[in-house]
Design an enzyme around this catalytic site. Structure first.
Site, PDB file in Angstrom:
ATOM      1  N   HIS A 116       4.489   1.817  -8.077  1.00 39.56           N
ATOM      2  CA  HIS A 116       3.461   0.719  -7.836  1.00 39.56           C
ATOM      3  C   HIS A 116       2.617   0.871  -9.361  1.00 39.56           C
ATOM      4  O   HIS A 116       2.403  -0.253  -9.665  1.00 39.56           O
ATOM      5  CB  HIS A 116       2.414   0.933  -6.721  1.00 39.56           C
ATOM      6  CG  HIS A 116       3.346   0.803  -5.436  1.00 39.56           C
ATOM      7  ND1 HIS A 116       3.221   1.903  -4.513  1.00 39.56           N
ATOM      8  CD2 HIS A 116       3.866  -0.339  -4.889  1.00 39.56           C
ATOM      9  CE1 HIS A 116       4.106   1.324  -3.637  1.00 39.56           C
ATOM     10  NE2 HIS A 116       4.453   0.280  -3.574  1.00 39.56           N
ATOM     11  N   GLY A 144       0.922  -1.430  -0.131  1.00 42.63           N
ATOM     12  CA  GLY A 144      -0.055   0.021   0.152  1.00 42.63           C
ATOM     13  C   GLY A 144       0.809   1.258   0.066  1.00 42.63           C
ATOM     14  O   GLY A 144       2.009   1.106  -0.498  1.00 42.63           O
ATOM     15  N   ARG A 148       8.341   5.296   1.709  1.00 43.58           N
ATOM     16  CA  ARG A 148       9.137   5.831   2.683  1.00 43.58           C
ATOM     17  C   ARG A 148       9.552   7.144   2.562  1.00 43.58           C
ATOM     18  O   ARG A 148       9.843   7.961   3.540  1.00 43.58           O
ATOM     19  CB  ARG A 148      10.381   4.939   3.313  1.00 43.58           C
ATOM     20  CG  ARG A 148       9.856   3.608   3.732  1.00 43.58           C
ATOM     21  CD  ARG A 148      10.831   2.640   4.442  1.00 43.58           C
ATOM     22  NE  ARG A 148      10.637   1.743   5.281  1.00 43.58           N
ATOM     23  CZ  ARG A 148      10.562   0.353   4.730  1.00 43.58           C
ATOM     24  NH1 ARG A 148      10.588   0.158   3.480  1.00 43.58           N
ATOM     25  NH2 ARG A 148      10.152  -0.557   5.418  1.00 43.58           N
ATOM     26  N   LYS A 206      13.609  -1.302  -7.991  1.00 46.93           N
ATOM     27  CA  LYS A 206      13.907  -0.541  -6.859  1.00 46.93           C
ATOM     28  C   LYS A 206      14.507  -1.490  -5.391  1.00 46.93           C
ATOM     29  O   LYS A 206      15.342  -1.061  -4.947  1.00 46.93           O
ATOM     30  CB  LYS A 206      12.712   0.201  -6.372  1.00 46.93           C
ATOM     31  CG  LYS A 206      12.547   0.958  -5.145  1.00 46.93           C
ATOM     32  CD  LYS A 206      13.485   2.160  -4.897  1.00 46.93           C
ATOM     33  CE  LYS A 206      13.276   2.868  -3.442  1.00 46.93           C
ATOM     34  NZ  LYS A 206      13.078   2.018  -2.474  1.00 46.93           N
TER      35      LYS A 206
END
Ligand code: PAF
Length: 287
Positions: free
Chosen positions: A40, A34, A190, A152
């Site tokens: 994404h 999420g 993050r 990544k």
């Protein structure tokens, strides 16, 4: 487009996948935790190109976080994620509860091997055991034909590929390029933790990798000299703490001493309370 269907239980998810397969669809699967961003969404787009049915999972997997890591504060925003996915052709979102994924008595784990040991494996003991276990479970539940992972998390990609090979899992793994902000910072959930100053300083990760490529373009082949220059660049940010900076062989992650073939620059750096990772292919001069 319409909001995707949200499935909460293993039973519902499996029934959905099986019925999609029965109607001849290939299932493309994008596993996520999420806090979705363009990285994404690029995986979702790749899945949409190849597969008639796309499934996204949203699950912050507790077993891949170590003690003292950011599990509790990891960003969770299911509503926002579903709104983003509404613009894409996503058939279902699997968003299970912990009790579905790790019911009382859960006691079986994937034991990851050599590829999971260095770098992230050393800095985050148990991390890849948790990743491999949850990914294997998700594959068993969603039964995808193809699954999409971002470069990544380069070591994660290799760990998953190794698991799929070793355990003969009937899924093809697709690797998708890292998506970056316009200034070069790799997209990551993050990044939300960064203060404005840290966000500015976080650019040293990308810049140090560019520097590595520039040095190689200028004829430098000595990996120690290149990584030293990368470290010095990163440490221009006085509060940056380097977990590792290395040039490695792209398939084994073993450190190289010279750059005479394409290698991977990999790095993990802590800025304040945020730990960032990045990686980039570094190519030797062709002439
Ligand atoms: O890359 C991630 O977001 C996670 O590690 C994954 C693959 C969804 C497993 O929890």
């Amino acid at each position: 487009m319409a909001m995707p269907l949200v499935l909460r239980s293993v039973k519902e998810m499996r029934a959905y996948s099986r019925s999609a397969k029965q109607s001849g669809s290939r299932i493309g699967f994008v596993p996520t935790m999420g806090a979705l961003h363009r990285g994404h969404l690029s995986l979702v787009e790749a899945a949409m190109k190849e597969c008639e049915t796309v499934v996204v999972s949203i699950y912050v997997n507790p077993t891949q976080f170590g003690r003292g890591e950011d599990f509790d504060r990891y960003p969770r925003n299911l509503e926002g994620d579903l709104n983003l996915l509404a613009d894409y052709r996503v058939g279902a979102v699997f968003a299970p509860l912990d009790s579905e994924m790790y019911p009382e008595g859960f006691d079986t784990w994937v034991q990851v091997g050599r590829i999971a040991q260095p770098w992230e494996g050393t800095c985050r003991p148990g991390h890849f055991r948790g990743v491999a276990t949850v990914v294997l479970k998700l594959f068993a539940i969603v039964e995808p034909d193809l699954a999409y992972f971002g470069e990544k998390d380069y070591q994660q990609l290799l760990v998953v590929r190794q698991m799929v090979r070793d355990l003969n899992l009937p899924v093809e793994i697709r690797a998708c390029p890292t998506v970056r902000e316009p200034d070069g910072l790799a997209m990551s959930s993050r990044n939300q933790y960064l203060s404005p100053d840290e966000r500015r300083d976080a650019l040293v990760l990308f810049q140090s990798q560019q520097l590595a490529q520039e040095l190689v373009d200028r004829g430098e082949v000595d990996a120690a000299k290149i990584t030293q220059a990368m470290r010095e660049h990163i440490l221009r940010v006085p509060y940056a703490k380097i977990d590792y900076v290395a040039l490695v062989e792209p398939e084994t992650l073993q450190e190289v001493t010279t750059v005479t073939r394409p290698v991977r620059a990999i790095l993990a750096v802590r800025l304040g309370g945020t730990r960032l990772i990045d990686n980039m292919e570094i190519k030797p001069k062709t002439s």
